[in-house]
Structure formats: structure tokens, C-alpha cells
Design a protein around this motif. Sequence first.
Motif, PDB file in Angstrom:
ATOM      1  N   PHE A   1       1.194  -0.952  -0.021  1.00 22.04           N
ATOM      2  CA  PHE A   1       0.132   0.255  -0.147  1.00 22.04           C
ATOM      3  C   PHE A   1       0.786   1.331  -0.326  1.00 22.04           C
ATOM      4  N   ARG A   2       0.238   2.057  -1.232  1.00 23.37           N
ATOM      5  CA  ARG A   2       1.474   3.714  -0.648  1.00 23.37           C
ATOM      6  C   ARG A   2       0.292   4.246  -1.422  1.00 23.37           C
ATOM      7  N   SER A   3       0.422   5.585  -0.781  1.00 26.26           N
ATOM      8  CA  SER A   3      -0.476   7.128  -0.439  1.00 26.26           C
ATOM      9  C   SER A   3      -0.855   7.516  -2.547  1.00 26.26           C
ATOM     10  N   ARG A   4      -1.502   7.421  -2.654  1.00 27.82           N
ATOM     11  CA  ARG A   4      -2.227   7.855  -3.895  1.00 27.82           C
ATOM     12  C   ARG A   4      -2.939   8.792  -4.092  1.00 27.82           C
ATOM     13  N   PRO A   5      -3.445   9.479  -4.198  1.00 31.23           N
ATOM     14  CA  PRO A   5      -4.929  10.637  -4.234  1.00 31.23           C
ATOM     15  C   PRO A   5      -5.982   9.523  -5.042  1.00 31.23           C
ATOM     16  N   GLY A   6      -7.375   9.847  -5.090  1.00 31.65           N
ATOM     17  CA  GLY A   6      -8.219   9.181  -6.268  1.00 31.65           C
ATOM     18  C   GLY A   6      -9.642   9.409  -4.983  1.00 31.65           C
ATOM     19  N   THR A   7     -10.095   8.491  -5.541  1.00 27.22           N
ATOM     20  CA  THR A   7     -11.816   8.354  -5.368  1.00 27.22           C
ATOM     21  C   THR A   7     -12.179   7.509  -4.569  1.00 27.22           C
ATOM     22  N   VAL A   8     -12.591   7.026  -4.031  1.00 26.30           N
ATOM     23  CA  VAL A   8     -13.148   5.842  -3.719  1.00 26.30           C
ATOM     24  C   VAL A   8     -14.664   5.775  -3.379  1.00 26.30           C
ATOM     25  N   GLN A   9     -15.702   4.505  -3.412  1.00 25.89           N
ATOM     26  CA  GLN A   9     -17.038   4.922  -3.525  1.00 25.89           C
ATOM     27  C   GLN A   9     -17.021   3.537  -3.028  1.00 25.89           C
ATOM     28  N   ILE A  10     -17.552   3.076  -2.115  1.00 24.70           N
ATOM     29  CA  ILE A  10     -18.039   1.876  -1.237  1.00 24.70           C
ATOM     30  C   ILE A  10     -19.584   1.861  -0.816  1.00 24.70           C
ATOM     31  N   PRO A  11     -20.011   0.438  -0.761  1.00 28.22           N
ATOM     32  CA  PRO A  11     -21.358   0.463  -0.172  1.00 28.22           C
ATOM     33  C   PRO A  11     -22.207   0.959   0.910  1.00 28.22           C
ATOM     34  N   ARG A  12     -22.939   1.398   1.581  1.00 28.27           N
ATOM     35  CA  ARG A  12     -23.457   1.164   2.741  1.00 28.27           C
ATOM     36  C   ARG A  12     -24.167  -0.472   2.999  1.00 28.27           C
ATOM     37  N   PHE A  13     -23.008  -0.737   4.279  1.00 28.87           N
ATOM     38  CA  PHE A  13     -24.139  -2.064   4.735  1.00 28.87           C
ATOM     39  C   PHE A  13     -24.593  -2.413   5.880  1.00 28.87           C
ATOM     40  N   LYS A  14     -25.392  -3.457   6.182  1.00 30.14           N
ATOM     41  CA  LYS A  14     -24.946  -4.357   7.483  1.00 30.14           C
ATOM     42  C   LYS A  14     -25.671  -5.271   7.664  1.00 30.14           C
ATOM     43  N   LEU A  15     -24.866  -6.622   7.926  1.00 30.50           N
ATOM     44  CA  LEU A  15     -25.119  -7.963   8.257  1.00 30.50           C
ATOM     45  C   LEU A  15     -25.371  -8.559   9.234  1.00 30.50           C
ATOM     46  N   GLU A  16     -25.703  -9.440   9.227  1.00 28.27           N
ATOM     47  CA  GLU A  16     -25.466 -10.495  10.436  1.00 28.27           C
ATOM     48  C   GLU A  16     -25.916 -11.787   9.824  1.00 28.27           C
ATOM     49  N   TYR A  17     -24.694 -12.466  10.721  1.00 30.32           N
ATOM     50  CA  TYR A  17     -24.072 -14.250  10.189  1.00 30.32           C
ATOM     51  C   TYR A  17     -23.833 -15.118  11.014  1.00 30.32           C
ATOM     52  N   ASP A  18     -24.269 -15.845  11.254  1.00 28.74           N
ATOM     53  CA  ASP A  18     -23.924 -17.555  11.770  1.00 28.74           C
ATOM     54  C   ASP A  18     -23.287 -18.681  11.385  1.00 28.74           C
ATOM     55  N   ILE A  19     -22.248 -19.419  11.921  1.00 27.11           N
ATOM     56  CA  ILE A  19     -22.422 -20.643  11.343  1.00 27.11           C
ATOM     57  C   ILE A  19     -22.009 -21.474  11.808  1.00 27.11           C
ATOM     58  N   GLU A  20     -21.572 -22.468  12.356  1.00 27.74           N
ATOM     59  CA  GLU A  20     -21.392 -23.962  12.701  1.00 27.74           C
ATOM     60  C   GLU A  20     -20.253 -24.213  12.373  1.00 27.74           C
ATOM     61  N   LEU A  21     -19.086 -24.358  12.952  1.00 25.89           N
ATOM     62  CA  LEU A  21     -17.670 -24.838  12.439  1.00 25.89           C
ATOM     63  C   LEU A  21     -16.781 -25.838  13.082  1.00 25.89           C
ATOM     64  N   LYS A  22     -17.991 -26.364  13.503  1.00 21.66           N
ATOM     65  CA  LYS A  22     -17.464 -27.863  13.088  1.00 21.66           C
ATOM     66  C   LYS A  22     -17.119 -29.359  11.802  1.00 21.66           C
ATOM     67  N   ARG A  23     -17.640 -28.812  11.316  1.00 18.70           N
ATOM     68  CA  ARG A  23     -17.539 -29.987   9.930  1.00 18.70           C
ATOM     69  C   ARG A  23     -15.893 -28.395   9.353  1.00 18.70           C
ATOM     70  N   THR A  24     -15.984 -26.855   9.433  1.00 24.40           N
ATOM     71  CA  THR A  24     -14.673 -26.593   9.051  1.00 24.40           C
ATOM     72  C   THR A  24     -13.558 -26.794   9.626  1.00 24.40           C
ATOM     73  N   LEU A  25     -13.497 -27.775  10.516  1.00 26.49           N
ATOM     74  CA  LEU A  25     -12.486 -27.417  11.669  1.00 26.49           C
ATOM     75  C   LEU A  25     -11.860 -28.025  11.569  1.00 26.49           C
ATOM     76  N   SER A  26     -13.166 -29.273  10.963  1.00 27.08           N
ATOM     77  CA  SER A  26     -12.727 -30.854  11.448  1.00 27.08           C
ATOM     78  C   SER A  26     -11.849 -31.276   9.408  1.00 27.08           C
ATOM     79  N   ALA A  27     -12.313 -30.516   8.841  1.00 32.59           N
ATOM     80  CA  ALA A  27     -11.569 -29.918   7.629  1.00 32.59           C
ATOM     81  C   ALA A  27      -9.743 -29.842   7.514  1.00 32.59           C
ATOM     82  N   LEU A  28      -9.840 -28.959   8.784  1.00 29.92           N
ATOM     83  CA  LEU A  28      -8.624 -28.336   9.046  1.00 29.92           C
ATOM     84  C   LEU A  28      -7.679 -29.275   9.678  1.00 29.92           C
TER      85      LEU A  28
END
Length: 427
Positions: A310-337
Motif C-alpha cells: 500500500f502506498r499513498s495515492r490520490p483518488g476517489t473511493v465509493q463503497i456500499p453502505r451495508f449491515k449484516l448478521e451471520y452465523d455458522i457452526e464450525l464443526k465441519r470446517t475445523l474438522s476439515a482443517l
Amino acid sequence: MNYRGLRIMGGIGITGLVLLGLMGCIQAVSQEQTTPFSQPTPQTEHLAMQKSPEIDPQLVAANTQFGFKLFSEILKQDRNKNIFVSPSSVAIALAMTYNGASGETQKAMAKALELNGMSLQALNQANANLKELLQNPDPKVQLAIANSIWARQDVSFKPDFMQRNQTFYGAEIANLNFNDPKSKSIINGWVKDNTRGKIEEIIDSINPRDVLFLINAIYFKGDWTKPFDKKLTAEKPFYRPDGSSKQHPLMSQRGEFRYFETDRFQAVSLPYGEGQRMSMDILLPKKPYSASDFYQDLTAENWQQWVTRFRSRPGTVQIPRFKLEYDIELKRTLSALGMAVAFDGSRSDFSGISSTPTRINQVKHKTFVEVNEEGTEAAAVTSIGIRATSAIVDEPFSMVVDRPFFCTIRDNRSGTVVFMGAIVDPQ
């Protein structure tokens, strides 16, 4: 309510990128000094003059490796859905549990967590130092990390296990009557308090064999160093992975930004607070590359190279305004790890927790995030449920079968009752 589905005003690409931003924050803060959140007092001024805790680069590297592996596995499970997780929350909760693991279970967890020979003492001290450094890093940034252990009051636990979690992780420890319906509300009340009401529940029920819950909660709220002007926010098309589009509010800002790009994506870093110690890093795939193409290149090794560019550089940024909630059971994921043994009651070894044979029954993870013109608010909770592998015997009992009785013969694997009978006169 189940928040596994869409709960966002935005698209999948952005949520995955926000994850990178928060992970990047954790990596970045390991190189700087902390600033107290509260106004200076004689006590805080004295603390500020003390030497900042030393951060173990091996823990930071391990957390980075684990975080990207975790995210990669979650992508396989929830592809083309919004994803927002806190690898730090999951890693801390697992590290607390790791303090009670032995034998094959300990080795499997160490591999999944990418500890690479790190001793238990070193892991605990490094986590304690990192927790101290991360919390409230800027007058305009709140970052709170809380841990707790909720123990079944009629089960004996190893004092060393409890002491280490209290000493190094600041865990609040409580013994509860798990048979009391109020216990679930007490635990969830702690979760709500430590996420500022953003996550209200992590425990939906308590099984008679549940003996322990280890919970981590992280709350973050940061004001942008330079807020977005609400007058510049405008409804513009946002394109979904399937090619369809919808009108969505995009925030806009012009100025100097830390930025870099490759032939496959653009990247910008948006700082929080006065000291700019924390930031959100957003990586956007360039056309014709898709988010799926980008995720194939998303590894811990590549990430560690990208954050140095990352380096300082002039520019324009447009990003979406957003809001979310998420949940997951990680048993399968951690088993895969690689830590499936920790979930297997016939093989798991948590003898460092209790003499009662136990296994990890569930690893539940919930998050909340909101990004708007003022800044970002996010919260995460990880709950690890420890369950006895055999029935808990509360009190000795006496059973004398000296009168008519009912009996069954059933298949324990399927639950099928093969025979049943009422015996009134045994012959």
C-alpha cells in the motif's frame, strides 16, 4: 432467527473483503503502540509510560495462516453467500480449549491453529500480550475482547485449566446449575453485554451432557479518520455474482488513500481514528476476474505480501453502505482443517479439562457488522461447547426390579426399537 442467509444491503464480494480488513487490522496493530481509549488520568498516564507488551510474531503468523484457512473452508460451505467471520474470536476460543487438550487431540489442534511447535506457555503469554495491545487502540476506536467459562456445577474440573484461562485470557469463570432454565439466559446475557447488544444469543439450548462452555466475545467500533459526506451518498447499481443488479447506496470520498493494484484487483486501505492504527482494507477484483477467481489467490502468503504494497495515492473511493448478521457452526470446517479428533468422543482427549471424558460438541460463531458514513461497528462471538462422552451421574441410585416392568431392545445407531415388551411374570 437464523442469519445464515442474506442479511445485508450489499454483495458477497464486499463482505469477504471486510473480513480481510478486520484481519488486516489485527496484523497491523502488532507493530504499533496502544493509545488509551479513556481520557488521561494519573493512572492511565502511568500505564502509558510503561513498556507496551511484546507481540510474538509467531502467534501473529499462526493467526494469519489459521484465519485464511478458516475463511477458505467457509467459502466452500457458503459459496455465493455473504460471509463475515472473526478468525481472531475463533482462534482465541480454541486456544482457551487447547489448554485442556492432551495427546493426539492436542497435536491435531496445534496443527489446525498453525502453532508450529509453539509451547503452551508461549501461546498463552502471546495471547495475553496481544489482547492487552489490541484493546481500545485510539480515542475514536473501541476494541473490547472478553472471555468467559461457564461450568456445570456438579462436574469437577482441573484447577490448572481454569487458572491458566483466568490468568492469560482474563476469563470470567462461573459455576452454573445447567439443569436450571435460567442458565441459558445468564450466559446469553453475558454475550449481549459484551457485544453491546449486537449479538443477543449464542446458546440456544443446554443438553444434559453439556459440561462446559468457553466463550469469546469481540466488539469493535471505529470512526473513519475522514468520515464520508452523507450528501455524496447516492443510489447506484450494485452487481450480484449472477450478473443481475440492484440499486444500492454507495458512499463516496475523494482524497489521499493508501492504495495499490495488480492486473487482477484494486486495493484501498481506509483508516479509523486519530492515530490511523486500524483500518478497513477493501480488495476489489477487476473485470473480467470474478470474486471466485480472486479467492483462488487469497492465501496467507499472498496477503502478507499485499499488505506491504500500500502506498499513498490520490483518488476517489465509493463503497456500499451495508449491515449484516451471520452465523455458522464450525464443526465441519475445523474438522476439515485437521482437528476432527477433538469432536470424536471415542478418540478425543481433554483430560486437562476434567477427569470426566469429554469432547467438543459444537463451535458456534456469530457476527454483526454495520458500515456507514461515520465508521464501522462489528461484533463477534464464538462458543465452544464441551460435552461428556457418557452420561453424567449426579447421585448414586438404587433400582430393584421386583415388580412388572417394561423393556426394549433397540438399535442405538439408528434409534430403531427392534423389540419391546411388558414383563408381568418373569419365567
